[in-house]
Design an enzyme around this catalytic site. Structure first.
Site, mmCIF file in Angstrom:
data_model
loop_
_atom_site.group_PDB
_atom_site.id
_atom_site.type_symbol
_atom_site.label_atom_id
_atom_site.label_comp_id
_atom_site.label_asym_id
_atom_site.label_seq_id
_atom_site.Cartn_x
_atom_site.Cartn_y
_atom_site.Cartn_z
ATOM 1 C CB CYS A 28 -1.115 -0.162 0.966
ATOM 2 S SG CYS A 28 -1.645 2.166 1.634
ATOM 3 C CB CYS A 31 0.644 1.657 4.383
ATOM 4 S SG CYS A 31 -1.134 1.179 4.336
#
Length: 103
Positions: A28, A31
């Site tokens: 991600c 992230c």
């Protein structure tokens, strides 16, 4: 920052005080941007709050338990109970404000 999974998350959350739990994944992009922000906060504010990282791919049960639908999601726990949820990447000041708000 402590790394937790389905089995260890509940035991890792402080029963007294503040815990920030970062639900994300290795693949991600937001992230990956959030991780160094939270790592820095953990160094600066680690006496005031615990910081835990949970990989949703490795720990789908924990993500499901707390209704994580998008990543990153940061849950704030106070005295072991969830009190606030932030979905998506935010500036460092937002996470600092969460800690201050719930102390």
């Amino acid at each position: 920052m402590l790394i937790a999974n389905d089995e260890s998350l509940q035991k890792s959350i402080r029963q007294q005080g503040i815990t920030l739990v970062d639900f994300g994944a290795k693949w991600c992009p937001p992230c990956k941007v959030l991780k160094p922000i939270l790592d820095e906060l953990a160094e600066e504010r680690g006496m005031e709050a615990a910081f835990i990282e949970v990989d949703c791919d490795d720990s789908p049960g924990a993500a499901s338990t707390y209704g994580v639908m998008s990543m990153p999601t940061v849950l704030v726990f106070r005295d072991g109970e969830p009190v606030e949820k932030i979905v998506g990447l935010r500036p460092k000041a937002v996470y600092e404000g969460l800690i201050a708000k719930h102390l």
